[in-house]
Design an enzyme around this catalytic site. Sequence first.
Site, mmCIF file in Angstrom:
data_model
loop_
_atom_site.group_PDB
_atom_site.id
_atom_site.type_symbol
_atom_site.label_atom_id
_atom_site.label_comp_id
_atom_site.label_asym_id
_atom_site.label_seq_id
_atom_site.Cartn_x
_atom_site.Cartn_y
_atom_site.Cartn_z
ATOM 1 N N CYS A 145 0.858 -1.194 0.000
ATOM 2 C CA CYS A 145 0.000 0.000 0.000
ATOM 3 C C CYS A 145 0.889 1.238 0.000
ATOM 4 C CB CYS A 145 -0.897 -0.034 1.242
ATOM 5 S SG CYS A 145 -1.625 1.556 1.678
ATOM 6 N N ASP A 146 0.364 2.314 -0.499
ATOM 7 C CA ASP A 146 1.078 3.594 -0.522
ATOM 8 C C ASP A 146 1.499 4.042 0.879
ATOM 9 O OD1 ASP A 146 1.956 6.101 -1.511
ATOM 10 O OD2 ASP A 146 0.061 6.978 -0.904
ATOM 11 N N CYS A 156 -17.929 2.390 8.721
ATOM 12 C CA CYS A 156 -16.552 2.745 9.098
ATOM 13 C C CYS A 156 -15.566 1.600 8.894
ATOM 14 C CB CYS A 156 -16.525 3.197 10.559
ATOM 15 S SG CYS A 156 -14.864 3.518 11.179
ATOM 16 N N CYS A 163 -11.070 7.191 15.720
ATOM 17 C CA CYS A 163 -12.361 6.580 16.055
ATOM 18 C C CYS A 163 -13.403 7.591 16.547
ATOM 19 C CB CYS A 163 -12.164 5.485 17.092
ATOM 20 S SG CYS A 163 -13.717 4.855 17.749
#
Length: 452
Positions: free
Chosen positions: A297-298, A348, A371
């Site tokens: 992933c980036d 979410c 969160c």
Amino acid sequence: MLEIPLAGTPALTPGRTPNSFHIMLKPSGAICNLDCTYCYFLSKEELYPGSDFRMPLDLLEEYTRQYIEAQKVPEVTFAWQGGEPTLMGLDWFREAVALQQKYKRPGMRIQNALQTNGTLLDDEWCEFFAANDFLVGLSMDGPPELHDKYRVDKGGAPTHARVMRAARLFGEHGVEFNILCTVHAGNDHHPLEVYRYLRDEVGTNFMQFIPIVERDNETGYQEGNRVTDRSVTDRQYGDFLIAIFEEWVRRDVGRVFVQIFDVALAAWTGNRPGLCIFEESCGTALAMEHNGDLYSCDHYVEPDYLLGNMAQHSLLEMAGSETQNQFGDAKRDTLPQYCLDCEVRFVCNGGCPKNRFIETPDGEAGLNYLCAGYRAFFNHVREPMETMARLLAARRAPAEIMSLYRQRDQARLAQPQARVNRNAPCPCGSGRKYKACCGRRRQAMRSVAGRG
Ligand code: SF4
Ligand code: SF4
């Protein structure tokens, strides 16, 4: 000549092969002409000491061929990122587009998405973008005094005027663009100022608000649980989104598209979010460095997340490896119980794993730093999202919600309001202070009403 890949690339075990996957390509690696103080990528330069940070054309051709061949879908998106990808020069991108045409299958649609700071663009670049239907993401953090807080060049000079020039050129040349606005300590208390500036002065209809959560450590990797003081706080990120939503839902639905609002509406209509951080699992959004090294992933361009190099493995082998499957599945499988029990998990999904470095109230590890903000935002938009979902189900436009809000606002404003102390708990039962909840909404109603 291919550059020598990082030492120690792992052996790969085959896993599930995805029908399609997405790679963020960094042809100039981490190299950038700016020096934004919160940038998580500039430090990645140290992974490749002595490199010229330019993807060679023979590697680009092999990448293009394999990337197209690996996609079992009719539409393929090439995503260009950095550092600053325009440092490669326009001729390099002309070659990239020619290679896409050479290798695309009959009937296949190729798209290009490029993320830029905009400061190197001119008429010629914009003619090229327009002629080749590039979707350009332009980084801007709001009006000059907010944008220039952290987005400076190598000499520490402000960059806003140069970015604004790029936005104007896009308009003149008909380039499709969106604004990527980061939310940080420098602009997080000015949501409406930022939103209205992007909408009214920059004139964009597409925007995304990306939270800056910058780990405070020596490595620049996803390690430790302290963040820098440039980072946005959890609640402030939620409040930022809520304030913008309150304006948007009254006057801009169907006209301005804010990525996280689209994500929420997708979830409330039973669709997938279209954004990896809110998917149940991830793993199909990878990142490639200028020398052919492919990472999970980036946000994980780190030695531990290196899948291999194109000189050793095909793209499909790496994207469909067991290692990458496990990376993606871990997003779902490592959720703490607190998330599993959460009323907004369906939208979410615990957020991006890179930000899961705090503990839940009962001490379980792996809760997302954002969160509290996510929970406040998603709960805040529940009712309007349900309304828009019902409108869509009835084949009506979600924009109709604006007139419903207008009627409700007028009725509320007409009522004599019992006075609530600004610091008292909000009567709506959210558990937040009145001034940060319905008091804010009431203020927004007045402000919108005042703007006619
Ligand atoms: S780690 Fe985060 S940014 Fe990377 S693919 Fe997964 S959800 Fe997306
Ligand atoms: S809002 Fe918080 S508890 Fe709920 S799913 Fe998201 S991160 Fe987990």
